[in-house]
Write a protein that holds these residues in place. Structure first.
Motif, PDB file in Angstrom:
ATOM      1  N   LYS A 107      19.808  -4.709   8.250  1.00  0.00           N
ATOM      2  CA  LYS A 107      19.122  -5.841   7.623  1.00  0.00           C
ATOM      3  C   LYS A 107      19.094  -5.667   6.107  1.00  0.00           C
ATOM      4  N   ILE A 108      19.685  -6.638   5.411  1.00  0.00           N
ATOM      5  CA  ILE A 108      19.815  -6.583   3.956  1.00  0.00           C
ATOM      6  C   ILE A 108      18.817  -7.543   3.326  1.00  0.00           C
TER       7      ILE A 108
ATOM      8  N   ILE B  28      20.795 -11.106   6.712  1.00  0.00           N
ATOM      9  CA  ILE B  28      20.398 -11.133   5.298  1.00  0.00           C
ATOM     10  C   ILE B  28      19.139 -11.972   5.128  1.00  0.00           C
ATOM     11  N   VAL B  29      18.168 -11.432   4.405  1.00  0.00           N
ATOM     12  CA  VAL B  29      16.975 -12.223   4.069  1.00  0.00           C
ATOM     13  C   VAL B  29      16.811 -12.234   2.546  1.00  0.00           C
ATOM     14  N   GLY B  30      16.131 -13.253   2.047  1.00  0.00           N
ATOM     15  CA  GLY B  30      15.920 -13.343   0.599  1.00  0.00           C
ATOM     16  C   GLY B  30      14.465 -13.614   0.285  1.00  0.00           C
ATOM     17  N   ALA B  31      14.005 -13.196  -0.897  1.00  0.00           N
ATOM     18  CA  ALA B  31      12.629 -13.483  -1.307  1.00  0.00           C
ATOM     19  C   ALA B  31      12.538 -13.575  -2.823  1.00  0.00           C
ATOM     20  N   ASP B  32      11.475 -14.231  -3.284  1.00  0.00           N
ATOM     21  CA  ASP B  32      11.227 -14.440  -4.708  1.00  0.00           C
ATOM     22  C   ASP B  32      10.169 -13.452  -5.186  1.00  0.00           C
TER      23      ASP B  32
ATOM     24  N   ASP C 227      16.601  -2.627   5.807  1.00  0.00           N
ATOM     25  CA  ASP C 227      17.123  -1.289   5.564  1.00  0.00           C
ATOM     26  C   ASP C 227      17.479  -1.053   4.102  1.00  0.00           C
ATOM     27  N   VAL C 228      17.848  -2.133   3.403  1.00  0.00           N
ATOM     28  CA  VAL C 228      18.325  -1.961   2.027  1.00  0.00           C
ATOM     29  C   VAL C 228      17.900  -3.181   1.210  1.00  0.00           C
ATOM     30  N   ILE C 229      17.458  -2.930  -0.022  1.00  0.00           N
ATOM     31  CA  ILE C 229      17.096  -4.034  -0.916  1.00  0.00           C
ATOM     32  C   ILE C 229      18.123  -4.121  -2.043  1.00  0.00           C
ATOM     33  N   LEU C 230      18.554  -5.354  -2.315  1.00  0.00           N
ATOM     34  CA  LEU C 230      19.597  -5.618  -3.291  1.00  0.00           C
ATOM     35  C   LEU C 230      19.068  -6.408  -4.481  1.00  0.00           C
TER      36      LEU C 230
END
Lengths: 295, 404
Positions: free
Chosen positions: B30-31, B71-75, B97-100
């Motif tokens: 999960k990214i 893939i998930v995204g956040a502000d 698992d990993v933050i980009l």
């Protein structure tokens, strides 16, 4: 040459002038807010978004229709004012009898939606809008370089502010407006269409925001969040000046612009917070604001 | 005016399950793309970074290889507290698992700490502070695309050598601005120049006229803009209005992105010199990527931050595939440092011991309007700074991971 707190006088005069210029925007925006609050009792949180729409409409007129700055100064406020009229007719008019909070929530929600839509289509970096050719360049005043456009902004907004004050406080139309807020039933009994007057007042307040937006377009980037950073400051200005006081918001707008400008010289790190510190102090001493009347 | 929100921006790329191996936590890689989705840095990273990550997963062929990637995204709203609480929520509850990405050095440093504490992986593309691989380095973070040392060295060095030897800084008042100002001052002074003064402005400031007047009064030859995104755009635009350049002073945009130049327009931005680690018009592969990316990103071309996200996701997936596990963050990062990097955007490179991703960087100049063939044709490459000179030497950063 004398120095004041370690700042040479040239720099000080320059900063005072810059403060006045920024104050012109605060005054124009807080004026619209004060009118809307004073006459409609609505805390118009959409004001920042409407300011942004003014700037965007000017940009669209130029890029899609080739209409330049001067016509845009008239057309953009009219168009944005019209959207204000629609918002008032379809949504706001149902809220007058309810608590302030409802109006605040509605307008705040609208602001988020409008900004989101613009961001979706135009991104966050903003669009360039050039200074009209008649006003490019500037004058060297000896103590600073004054861009012509900034000079124009101060003069134009001063005229608009004073004219608005005059209409509301000194003319017959203004007296109707003020009477209508005091006692709408009685004024209606004299044959005056009060709901239409209220609608047009909201439209006018919104148009003032849009006018400020058009004037800001050549200075700042035309970007969706240009209003959201300003609106909080403008609310502080209105609160300091006294909610609903027309002259209060004009004077406080210019005054706080100057205070903020000076803070940028003496302690720049605090320039984003100084207005709120003043707001807290004023509320402690005079809860109704500097020019407000306690009911 | 932003309410707290976690955008389920792209639950995309949920790819076929394949051979369900139990080594991946929750059976899925999960990214999390954490970025400024709505404010001054949103065009630099933002939703485009989610697009870049999604493209990397697709191009990697995760589905065919039997990897399940989400893939998930956040502000993060440019607030370190919001950023670290999203990171905690993601790591503890949502199984990320990993933050980009994570532009904004203040937020990046906060997420950097949380990632170490939870033993996950942080691949930063958007933030600038060289502290991530310096005194604050950890075995869980890789700093991918660029940093303040690289910008200072590339741009500052080039300008001082051309005679711009007195500087005044307009600095964004937070971790990033301070780091950039510090690193650039060091380069200016090392090359025989002098720093005459500085002024620190609040982040996301609209009016720069007051600061520009102070810069003008300093009589410095170069006004260094140690800020980014909307702040840089407004500084440059208003400097033109106040006749700074006609007055004989020059601007040095220390961190300028493609999206900033697009927004300013070439008429205002022409002639600016700065350093970038990636440009879409470098070769056939980067051009092909940019075209595909623009189609999916509302016509907007990728910035170096987007390219970095793509490259980082690609290398991460390679390492996880080789390990057959994403459970131990430090082990994954160790694997990523051990394997050489190779992707269509940055070519061959490596990740250094201190977490610095190594690649060449470019000194670019913004084209004049008549030199540009159209939108996004903006840069002339003036010089390529080779990998071994582009970034801070390994032993100078003070990273505790570096032995000897």
């Amino acid at each position: 040459m004398f120095e004041l707190l370690g700042i040479p006088p040239q720099a000080l005069f320059g900063q005072l002038l810059i403060g006045l210029i920024n104050g012109a925007f605060y005054a124009l925006l807080s004026l619209g807010l004060a009118i809307i609050f004073g006459l409609l009792n609505i805390i118009n949180f959409t004001h920042g978004a409407q300011y942004m729409m003014g700037a965007f409409v000017a940009w669209m007129l130029l890029n899609y229709l080739g209409i330049g700055y001067w016509p845009a100064l008239v057309i953009a406020p009219l168009l944005v004012g019209l959207t204000g009229v629609i918002i008032e007719r379809t949504m706001l008019k149902h809220l007058y009898k309810l608590d302030h909070l409802y109006g605040l929530l509605l307008t705040f929600g609208l602001a988020l939606i409008i900004e989101g839509v613009f961001r979706n289509y135009y991104g966050s970096s903003g669009q360039p809008y050039q200074i009209p050719p008649e006003l490019t360049g500037g004058h060297n005043l000896g103590f600073m370089f004054l861009p012509n456009y900034r000079g124009w902004v101060v003069i134009a907004s001063l005229i608009v502010c004073l004219a608005t004050w005059f209409v509301i406080e000194r003319t017959k139309l203004g007296s109707y407006l003020r009477a209508a807020t005091e006692n709408p039933t009685l004024v209606q009994a004299f044959g005056i269409n009060v709901p239409r007057m209220i609608t047009l007042t909201y439209g006018f307040g919104v148009a003032l925001a849009a006018l400020a937006g058009v004037m800001a377009a050549p200075i700042y980037q035309v970007s969706p969040q240009m209003g959201s950073s300003l609106i909080i400051v403008v609310f502080a200005v209105v609160v300091i000046g006294g909610m609903g006081s027309i002259m209060g918001s004009i004077l406080t707008g210019f005054g706080l612009g100057v205070v903020e400008g000076l803070t940028k010289v003496f302690y720049p790190e605090a320039s984003a917070t100084v207005i709120f510190v003043i707001m807290a102090l004023v509320l402690l001493v005079k809860p109704a604001g500097l020019f407000g009347r306690t009911a | 005016m932003k309410l707290s929100r976690t955008l389920g921006l792209a639950a995309a790329a949920v790819l076929a399950a394949g051979t369900a191996q139990a080594e991946y936590t929750n059976g899925v890689i999960k990214i999390g793309v954490l970025s400024d989705m709505s404010s001054l840095y949103a065009d630099i990273g933002g939703p485009g970074s989610v697009t870049a990550a999604t493209m990397a997963v697709e191009d990697f062929g995760a589905a065919k290889k039997g990897l399940k990637v989400e893939i998930v995204g956040a502000d993060h709203q440019n607030k370190p507290d919001v950023g670290s609480s999203v990171a905690r929520q993601w790591y503890d509850v949502d199984g990320v698992d990993v933050i980009l990405d994570v532009p904004n050095s203040g937020v990046a440093l906060a997420v950097h700490g949380v990632t170490r504490e939870k033993n996950k992986v942080f691949l930063n593309s958007g933030a600038a502070t060289s502290d991530l691989t310096g005194k604050a380095c950890t075995p869980n973070t890789i700093h991918w695309t660029y940093d303040t040392w690289m910008l200072a060295n590339g741009t500052g060095g080039a300008i001082v050598k051309q005679g711009g030897d007195t500087w005044f800084f307009l600095t964004a008042d937070y971790a990033f601005g301070h780091a950039l100002e510090r690193d650039t001052s060091a380069v200016v002074e090392k090359n025989g120049g002098k720093v005459l003064g500085k002024v620190r402005h609040p982040l996301n400031n609209a009016d720069f006229s007051s600061f520009l007047l102070q810069a003008q009064a300093s009589k410095a030859k170069i006004i260094g803009l140690a800020n980014a995104g909307g702040d840089t755009i407004n500084s440059i635009k208003q400097a033109a209005e106040f006749g700074i350049v006609q007055g004989g002073q020059n601007l040095a945009g220390l961190l300028v992105f493609l999206s900033d130049v697009h927004s300013l327009g070439l008429k205002t931005a022409q002639g600016l010199i700065f350093t970038e680690s990636w440009y879409w018009d470098l070769n056939d592969q980067t051009r092909a990527f940019a075209k595909k990316f623009a189609e999916r990103n509302g016509g907007k071309y990728p910035t170096m931050v987007h390219a970095g996200v793509y490259s980082a996701v690609t290398h991460y997936l390679k390492a996880v595939e080789a390990l057959k596990s994403d459970a131990d963050g430090a082990a994954v990062v160790a694997k990523m440092k051990e394997m050489p990097t190779d992707d269509p955007l940055f070519g061959k490179g490596q990740v250094r011991q201190d977490g610095r991703k190594m690649h060449p960087v470019y000194l670019v100049e913004v084209k004049k309007p008549q030199e540009s063939k159209g939108p996004y044709d903006y840069y002339k490459i003036r010089a390529t700074i080779p990998t071994d000179q582009a970034f801070r030497p390994l032993n100078e950063g003070g990273c505790p991971l570096v032995k000897g």
